[in-house]
Each structure stands twice: as structure tokens, then as C-alpha cells.
Design a protein around this motif. Structure first.
Motif, PDB file in Angstrom:
ATOM      1  N   GLY A 112       1.287  28.142  31.282  1.00 53.93           N
ATOM      2  CA  GLY A 112       0.566  28.254  30.016  1.00 53.93           C
ATOM      3  C   GLY A 112      -0.798  27.599  30.155  1.00 53.93           C
ATOM      4  N   VAL A 113      -1.677  27.885  29.208  1.00 55.17           N
ATOM      5  CA  VAL A 113      -3.048  27.367  29.254  1.00 55.17           C
ATOM      6  C   VAL A 113      -3.349  26.662  27.936  1.00 55.17           C
ATOM      7  CG1 VAL A 113      -5.462  27.911  29.661  1.00 55.17           C
ATOM      8  CG2 VAL A 113      -3.687  29.350  30.674  1.00 55.17           C
ATOM      9  N   ILE A 114      -3.768  25.412  28.009  1.00 53.33           N
ATOM     10  CA  ILE A 114      -4.138  24.660  26.810  1.00 53.33           C
ATOM     11  C   ILE A 114      -5.469  25.188  26.294  1.00 53.33           C
ATOM     12  CG2 ILE A 114      -4.620  22.390  25.836  1.00 53.33           C
ATOM     13  CD1 ILE A 114      -2.985  21.163  28.101  1.00 53.33           C
ATOM     14  N   LEU A 115      -5.488  25.550  24.996  1.00 50.46           N
ATOM     15  CA  LEU A 115      -6.689  26.120  24.393  1.00 50.46           C
ATOM     16  C   LEU A 115      -7.437  25.152  23.497  1.00 50.46           C
ATOM     17  CD1 LEU A 115      -5.346  29.644  23.347  1.00 50.46           C
ATOM     18  CD2 LEU A 115      -6.664  29.059  25.388  1.00 50.46           C
ATOM     19  N   THR A 116      -6.719  24.158  22.960  1.00 51.18           N
ATOM     20  CA  THR A 116      -7.350  23.215  22.040  1.00 51.18           C
ATOM     21  C   THR A 116      -6.907  21.795  22.353  1.00 51.18           C
ATOM     22  OG1 THR A 116      -5.552  23.374  20.405  1.00 51.18           O
ATOM     23  CG2 THR A 116      -7.376  24.955  20.202  1.00 51.18           C
ATOM     24  N   LYS A 117      -7.689  20.834  21.902  1.00 47.10           N
ATOM     25  CA  LYS A 117      -7.365  19.428  22.135  1.00 47.10           C
ATOM     26  C   LYS A 117      -6.061  19.022  21.471  1.00 47.10           C
ATOM     27  CE  LYS A 117     -12.085  17.647  22.625  1.00 47.10           C
ATOM     28  NZ  LYS A 117     -13.094  16.702  22.066  1.00 47.10           N
ATOM     29  N   ASP A 118      -5.721  19.691  20.346  1.00 45.28           N
ATOM     30  CA  ASP A 118      -4.533  19.278  19.594  1.00 45.28           C
ATOM     31  C   ASP A 118      -3.282  20.046  19.984  1.00 45.28           C
ATOM     32  OD1 ASP A 118      -5.460  21.638  18.549  1.00 45.28           O
ATOM     33  OD2 ASP A 118      -5.103  21.100  16.452  1.00 45.28           O
ATOM     34  N   GLY A 119      -3.288  20.762  21.126  1.00 45.25           N
ATOM     35  CA  GLY A 119      -2.036  21.230  21.696  1.00 45.25           C
ATOM     36  C   GLY A 119      -1.640  22.663  21.484  1.00 45.25           C
ATOM     37  N   TYR A 120      -2.566  23.562  21.160  1.00 43.04           N
ATOM     38  CA  TYR A 120      -2.232  24.988  21.146  1.00 43.04           C
ATOM     39  C   TYR A 120      -2.281  25.524  22.577  1.00 43.04           C
ATOM     40  CZ  TYR A 120      -2.198  25.491  16.078  1.00 43.04           C
ATOM     41  OH  TYR A 120      -1.869  25.393  14.749  1.00 43.04           O
ATOM     42  N   ILE A 121      -1.235  26.246  22.956  1.00 41.46           N
ATOM     43  CA  ILE A 121      -1.084  26.714  24.339  1.00 41.46           C
ATOM     44  C   ILE A 121      -0.781  28.208  24.337  1.00 41.46           C
ATOM     45  CG2 ILE A 121       0.310  26.538  26.448  1.00 41.46           C
ATOM     46  CD1 ILE A 121       0.862  23.599  25.633  1.00 41.46           C
ATOM     47  N   ILE A 122      -1.518  28.956  25.140  1.00 33.93           N
ATOM     48  CA  ILE A 122      -1.270  30.385  25.274  1.00 33.93           C
ATOM     49  C   ILE A 122      -0.420  30.639  26.516  1.00 33.93           C
ATOM     50  CG2 ILE A 122      -3.405  30.779  26.587  1.00 33.93           C
ATOM     51  CD1 ILE A 122      -3.606  33.505  25.241  1.00 33.93           C
TER      52      ILE A 122
END
Length: 491
Positions: A112-122
Motif C-alpha cells: 500500500g502507499v501512504i497518501l496523507t500524513k494522517d494515515g490514508y493508504i491506497i
């Protein structure tokens, strides 16, 4: 006599010495020419070498800036119950008797890839599909339970959330600007090997391999970036980044007869993934704008079909409109079967994947400008995209407006584990619609609708759309009380 012999010998020595000096001086005077000739060959070789070195990219920055934001995704799902025929049972209890075999847990892994500092992952939908538990391990070895925010099987994209702050993330790039032959990196966790980086070039764009349609038995949106960067099982959901360390794709599939990398890999372009993520964050499900046409590759049209449609197939360009859906945006705009769509918002489209990618970037209600070839002449059209229900409105799975009036959210893995349930979505606000009228209160976790398991808000939306007159809800409150509700949907 001795004196004469001495002087004769001395004279010979002097003449010899002078001759040697003269010959040496002649050789020494020619040496720069020889050196000059010999130096020209290495100079050419050095220039060629320097030129090659100048074209080889330095990929260390891209690797260092992205590897910390790519995570290892592990899933756990319960196996299915099944009956086992046992000769011992059949001897005593008759033919066909058996016993129920306990389901065995099924483990899975991906990236997976972290998209935001607060932990959204694609990640990929197929990585987390049917998972009861999702665990994410960061590059620094910290481990978190993840919640599935939403998923889109048609693009094979899913969005996860972990409870963390100040995380490293990969910024979005622009997959439209990728060039064939451009260097890219694939970052992921193949074979459970964390933080693996491989390099390759972009081999092709807008590639369709029908893997999504075959996997989900549904129409898939495929416009893959094809690369020769090594991708193996476990890389799914990982990052494809450019030389600047920007996310340009989500590694999804490989072309292989062995199950391992054999030359080519495929990634969902970030133009598609980024829009899916935005929809899942805002609405809980993808807002897919539809033209309202069936489309065909011009290259697949036979000469007889072309003559019947009155089109020329001498020059392969655009995408052929096979049919137009009644009451759709295309019909309303005046597009007809036999038209050839040449461009969308000024961008040329010469294949079905290219057209799908361009349209998939827009939501229902948005307008797209098409250039269409009809009877040998180009004509402009403005089409208002519709949703899957044939309207121009946003389909929101978080707000069920007049009908249900509720706000629903995913449930954390820790809460599910505490309550002893494997999946469910929670009613954050009951609203003033049918749910509240049926007695549903805030905090209620819906686990089934009409006996269908509900793992995401999208599952709930699908169950509502398939229901005829009403819903039968199975669920549990945070205090552990199991409650059933009947919700009337009739007018």
C-alpha cells in the motif's frame, strides 16, 4: 701506433654518439604526432562514455523519498465452511453423510502507499477483498490495524485508514505526462520482502488486459501503464513512482504464465486512482460519470461493417460508438451509433482504454466536450455525464437523503474484535429518515442487510439499490446487544 689507434677509436665513438643523438632527436620530434594520434582514440571513447552516463538517471532520490511511504498490507479472512465425505461416517450413517469441516483462516499480503500524513493508504481492491482483518506494517516496523474506507472493484482500487499522525507520504504525480521509455521505480513488498525497489521503463500506456473484468465479472476501467520494472506477488497495491519520487501509478498486475515476473507489469495510472480516492474519502463510493454509449475499437471493425456504417477504416483513429443508451447523456447531446469519438476535452482518444480513462476522471453532472467524426466531418458535442442510475446527481453512501437520512462510517478493526464480529459499518447519525423511524440509533453497527454481509458503506448502498420494498438489518450496538430492524422503503 697505440696513439693512432686510440684517436681512431675515439673518433668512431664521437661519430657514433652524434649519430645516436641525431636519430634520437628525429624520433623525439615525431613523438608528439604519435601521441596526438593515440590520444584521439581514447578521447572518442571517453566522450561516448560520458554521454551514456549523462543519460542514465540517478534514481536514488526517488527511491529514498518513496520507500518509507510504502507499507506492507497483511489480511486475514475466514475460510468457507464445507462438508467432508468420510467413509467411516458413511459406513455407520449411510451414503452421503458427512460432517462440517471448520473453516481455516486465509492469509493474504500485498502493498500500500501512504497518501496523507494522517494515515490514508491506497492499495488494490483484490489485496483486501473479503478480508476480515487488515494489518499495515510501516517501513519503520510499526504495525497498525487498518479500516477499509471503501473500495472500487471496477478500477481495483481500495482506500484504507490507520490511526497515526505525521506519516511520510508520496505526493501525486501526473501519469498523463509519462513518456514511453521514461524511467520509473516499482516500490513494494514482493514475497513478504519489505521495502523492495525495482527499476524499469514505461513500455506502453493505456493498455487493457481484461484482468479486472475477468476477476470481478463486471465491466472494468482498464488503462494500465505497462512497464518492465520487476513486479511479483506482494507488489500489488505498491507504488509506481517517477524520477522525482512522485506517485504515477499503483502496481496491480503482471503478465505471466508462471505467477512470477516474466517481463511486463501493469499499474493503474494515478489519474484514475486519484479520482477514486477523492470519491471514497468524500462519498464512501466512486462517483463514476457515464457517457451512455457502448464503444468499439475502430481497428476491430470489419470492412463490411465500415461500409454499412459509412466510415473509413483506412486511418485508425478515435473510438467507434456502437450504440447509444436511451435517455443517456450522449443521446441527449445528439451523438449517434456510428459516430467516431476523436477527443475528450481536447485530448485525443484512439482506443477504448484511453476513452475510459478520460471519462473516468469526471463525476456525474459534469460536462465533457467531445469531437466526433460523422460522415467524414468533425462535429463538437457537449455531453452531461450521468450516474449509474441515469441521473446527474451524486450517489452518496454517507448521506442517504430523503430515503434513509443516515450517516454511515467504517468500523475500526479493534472495535470489531472487541465485539466479536468480523465486519460491519456504523451509524454515526441516524438522521430523520427511514432508519430512525424504524428505531435505529446512533452507534448501531450493521453487519448484514437482507442476509448480505456488509463490510463497507458501498456494500450497504448496493444492498439498498437491490432491495425491493424494505431492508432487514442485522447488527450490534457497542454495548454488545444484538438487534434486528425492519426498514420500510416503500413510498
Amino acid at each position: 701506433m697505440n696513439a693512432k689507434r686510440f684517436f681512431f677509436t675515439f673518433a668512431i665513438a664521437v661519430v657514433t654518439a652524434v649519430s645516436v643523438v641525431y636519430v634520437y632527436s628525429r624520433i623525439s620530434n615525431n613523438e608528439p604526432q604519435i601521441i596526438t594520434v593515440k590520444e584521439q582514440v581514447p578521447a572518442i571513447g571517453q566522450f561516448a562514455s560520458a554521454q551514456v552516463q549523462g543519460n542514465l538517471p540517478d534514481l536514488t532520490y526517488a527511491a529514498e523519498s518513496s520507500v518509507h511511504a510504502v507499507v506492507h498490507v497483511k489480511t486475514r479472512s475466514s475460510g468457507k465452511d464445507y462438508y467432508s465425505n468420510n467413509p467411516f461416517y458413511e459406513f455407520f450413517f449411510g451414503p452421503g453423510s458427512g460432517y462440517r469441516q471448520q473453516p481455516q483462516p486465509v492469509m493474504g499480503a500485498g502493498s500500500g502507499v501512504i497518501l496523507t500524513k494522517d494515515g490514508y493508504i491506497i492499495t488494490n481492491n483484490h489485496v483486501v477483498d473479503n478480508a476480515d482483518e487488515i494489518e499495515v506494517t510501516l517501513n519503520d516496523r510499526r504495525t497498525f490495524s487498518a479500516t477499509l474506507v471503501g473500495a472500487d472493484p471496477t478500477s481495483d482500487i481500495a482506500l484504507l485508514k490507520i490511526d497515526a499522525e505525521e506519516l511520510p507520504f508520496v505526493p501525486y504525480g501526473d501519469s498523463d505526462n509519462l513518456k514511453i521509455g521514461e524511467w520509473v521505480l516499482a516500490v513494494g513488498n514482493p514475497f513478504n520482502l519489505t521495502s523492495t525497489v525495482t527499476a524499469g521503463i514505461v513500455s506502453a500506456k493505456a493498455r487493457s488486459i481484461n484482468i479486472i473484468a475477468n476477476r470481478n465479472q463486471t465491466l472494468g476501467v482498464e488503462s494500465f501503464i505497462q512497464t518492465d520494472a520487476a513486479v511479483n506477488p506482494g507488489n500489488s497495491g505498491g507504488a509506481l513512482v517517477n524520477q522525482r519520487g512522485e506517485l504515477v501509478g499503483i502496481n496491480t498486475a503482471i503478465a505471466s504464465r508462471t505467477g512470477s515476473f516474466t517481463g511486463y507489469s501493469f499499474a493503474v495510472p494515478v489519474t484514475i486512482a486519484k479520482k477514486v480516492v477523492a470519491d471514497l474519502m468524500e462519498f464512501g463510493e466512486v462517483q463514476r460519470g457515464l457517457l451512455g454509449v457502448s464503444i468499439v475499437e475502430v481497428s476491430n471493425v470489419t470492412k463490411d461493417q465500415a461500409d454499412e456504417l459509412g466510415i473509413s477504416i483506412d486511418k485508425i483513429e478515435g473510438v467507434l460508438v456502437g450504440s447509444v443508451a436511451p435517455n443517456g447523456g450522449a443521446e441527449e447531446a445528439g451523438i449517434k451509433a456510428g459516430d467516431i469519438i476523436l477527443s475528450v476535452n481536447g485530448e485525443d482518444v484512439n482506443s477504448v482504454p484511453e476513452l475510459q480513462e478520460r471519462v473516468s476522471m469526471h463525476r456525474p453532472g459534469e460536462k465533457v466536450n467531445l469531437i466526433v467524426l460523422r460522415n467524414g466531418k468533425q462535429k463538437p458535442f457537449e455531453v452531461t455525464l450521468r450516474n449509474i442510475r441515469g441521473t446527474t446527481g451524486i450517489i452518496s453512501s454517507n448521506k442517504f437523503d430523503e430515503t434513509l437520512g443516515a450517516t454511515l462510517e467504517a468500523v475500526s478493526t479493534s472495535d470489531l474484535r472487541r465485539l466479536g464480529v468480523r465486519y460491519g459499518i456504523q451509524v454515526v447519525e441516524a438522521g430523520n429518515g427511514s432508519l430512525r423511524q424504524s428505531g435505529v440509533k446512533e452507534g448501531y453497527i450493521i453487519t448484514k442487510v437482507n442476509n448480505m454481509p456488509i463490510k463497507t458503506v458501498g456494500d450497504f448502498t448496493a444492498a439498498v439499490s437491490e432491495a425491493q420494498d424494505g431492508l432487514f438489518l442485522t447488527g450490534i450496538y457497542p454495548n454488545g446487544r444484538v438487534v434486528y430492524y425492519a426498514v420500510n422503503l416503500a413510498d
